[in-house]
Motif scaffolding. Sequence first.
Motif, mmCIF file in Angstrom:
data_model
loop_
_atom_site.group_PDB
_atom_site.id
_atom_site.type_symbol
_atom_site.label_atom_id
_atom_site.label_comp_id
_atom_site.label_asym_id
_atom_site.label_seq_id
_atom_site.Cartn_x
_atom_site.Cartn_y
_atom_site.Cartn_z
ATOM 1 N N LYS A 145 48.367 57.098 46.539
ATOM 2 C CA LYS A 145 48.205 55.621 46.072
ATOM 3 C C LYS A 145 47.194 54.963 46.572
ATOM 4 O O LYS A 145 46.758 55.370 47.496
ATOM 5 N N ASN A 165 41.967 49.465 44.410
ATOM 6 C CA ASN A 165 41.865 49.591 43.173
ATOM 7 C C ASN A 165 41.440 48.008 42.696
ATOM 8 O O ASN A 165 41.358 48.103 41.247
ATOM 9 N N CYS A 193 53.723 46.510 43.487
ATOM 10 C CA CYS A 193 52.354 46.080 42.757
ATOM 11 C C CYS A 193 51.314 46.424 43.590
ATOM 12 O O CYS A 193 50.244 47.001 42.829
ATOM 13 N N SER A 196 49.971 49.896 42.704
ATOM 14 C CA SER A 196 49.466 50.125 41.466
ATOM 15 C C SER A 196 48.011 50.313 41.247
ATOM 16 O O SER A 196 47.253 49.696 41.920
ATOM 17 N N LYS A 197 47.540 50.710 40.017
ATOM 18 C CA LYS A 197 46.278 51.079 39.687
ATOM 19 C C LYS A 197 45.650 50.029 38.876
ATOM 20 O O LYS A 197 44.287 49.858 38.632
ATOM 21 N N SER A 198 46.504 49.087 38.482
ATOM 22 C CA SER A 198 46.230 47.868 37.465
ATOM 23 C C SER A 198 47.306 47.150 37.564
ATOM 24 O O SER A 198 48.408 47.469 37.809
ATOM 25 N N HIS A 200 48.584 45.992 34.559
ATOM 26 C CA HIS A 200 49.410 46.800 33.580
ATOM 27 C C HIS A 200 50.511 47.533 34.213
ATOM 28 O O HIS A 200 51.475 47.734 33.764
ATOM 29 N N ASP A 201 49.752 48.666 35.156
ATOM 30 C CA ASP A 201 50.623 49.586 35.670
ATOM 31 C C ASP A 201 52.000 48.909 36.579
ATOM 32 O O ASP A 201 52.860 49.450 36.732
ATOM 33 N N ALA A 202 51.486 47.715 37.314
ATOM 34 C CA ALA A 202 52.188 46.904 37.890
ATOM 35 C C ALA A 202 53.691 46.602 37.027
ATOM 36 O O ALA A 202 54.861 46.840 37.665
ATOM 37 N N LYS A 204 54.645 47.622 34.227
ATOM 38 C CA LYS A 204 55.243 48.897 33.852
ATOM 39 C C LYS A 204 56.274 49.267 34.696
ATOM 40 O O LYS A 204 57.546 49.492 34.531
ATOM 41 N N THR A 205 55.947 49.480 35.928
ATOM 42 C CA THR A 205 56.596 49.995 37.199
ATOM 43 C C THR A 205 57.709 49.000 37.024
ATOM 44 O O THR A 205 58.942 49.466 37.272
ATOM 45 N N SER A 208 60.074 49.386 34.293
ATOM 46 C CA SER A 208 60.979 50.724 34.545
ATOM 47 C C SER A 208 62.191 50.745 35.473
ATOM 48 O O SER A 208 63.040 51.594 34.935
#
Length: 363
Positions: A145, A165, A193, A196-198, A200-202, A204-205, A208
């Motif tokens: 991470k 990131n 968050c 996360s790498k972006s 959008h990833d945050a 999405k997580t 989900s």
Amino acid sequence: MISENDPIKLTLRGSPREIGLQHGRALREQIHSQVSIYDSMFQQKSNLSWEEVREVAKEFQSTLKVLTPHLLTEMEGIAEGADLDVLDIIALNCRSEIALGSFSDGCTTLCWKKSGGARVLSQNWDWRATVKKNLAMISIEQEGKPVLYMVTEAGIVGKIGFNLNGVGTCLNAIRAKPMLSTKVPIHVALRLCLESKSVHDAVKTIESLGGVASAQHILCADYTTALGLELSPVGDKHIAEDSNGLIGHTNHFLENQYVDEPPWLSGSPIRLRRLGDLTKELLDVGVTGDDINADLLRESIFSDTFNLPQAICEQEDPLRPEGTRSSTLFNIVMNLDPKSLGAEVVFGRVGSGEEGSVLKMPW
């Protein structure tokens, strides 16, 4: 001796258990103080004893075990390191949910896209003065991470900060129902968050995992994207940047109408309008690009005292009961440009003459 304007800085490394143990041992005194403070606040604001609070924390313990086991393990480590029961630590991390909106962190957040594309993410964090001595600047290094840096309350695993990131988070509390203990607490969502790498990833997580347990606003940004995440257990709305590359927010939802949110903090819409006026003034005089920096934002926006005591730079209201007064405890400005990634933090009310010095993250 460390003063309230010169907080503890911690670097935590290793497995979730090791990170928790380091946190708990280093901030043992502050974590015990936090439990005492929130015990009193729950009794005053929610008519809940600490044992009743711990019963709600048990519900979240089951949720965390399924949805975010690594963060439950970290909380277990914090509890062991601080010589407390894990339910005490879970209660701290779910304090916004357990209080059902009775805790009113009044904060002002802003993200500004510079002309070159990078985002500057900033916030005044307003809360009870008794908590100030228990704030810490923490970095966390964990396998797989991004390294993260945040300002948080002792014992709480996620709050306001950024990672290497270039993903940053700010928070606005919202007072609205319902609350669902089967979903992720907001401070856990903030940590997710920051892992996360972006942006959008945050998003999405969080999606989900089924969303968050209480209504809150996370202003989340990276180098290419900024979104105002108006989150709730029954539906979310995402606010994009306006035509000037700005997102501003205070303590009421702007677009999310899924929840029951009666008016509760009279200064919130006034602060939001004032934030818009101040940024417009800067735009009108041609502020752009590298002009958008921490010094400018502190001097031109976050030290603003219009509509005191409920100003952008909040001051304690002497007309309110002593245990319910809030004020600005720190300001943070994060530059998410990968070429100069970092943050400046000032503890205390910026512009008051009593604030601390400018502190850097990374340190």
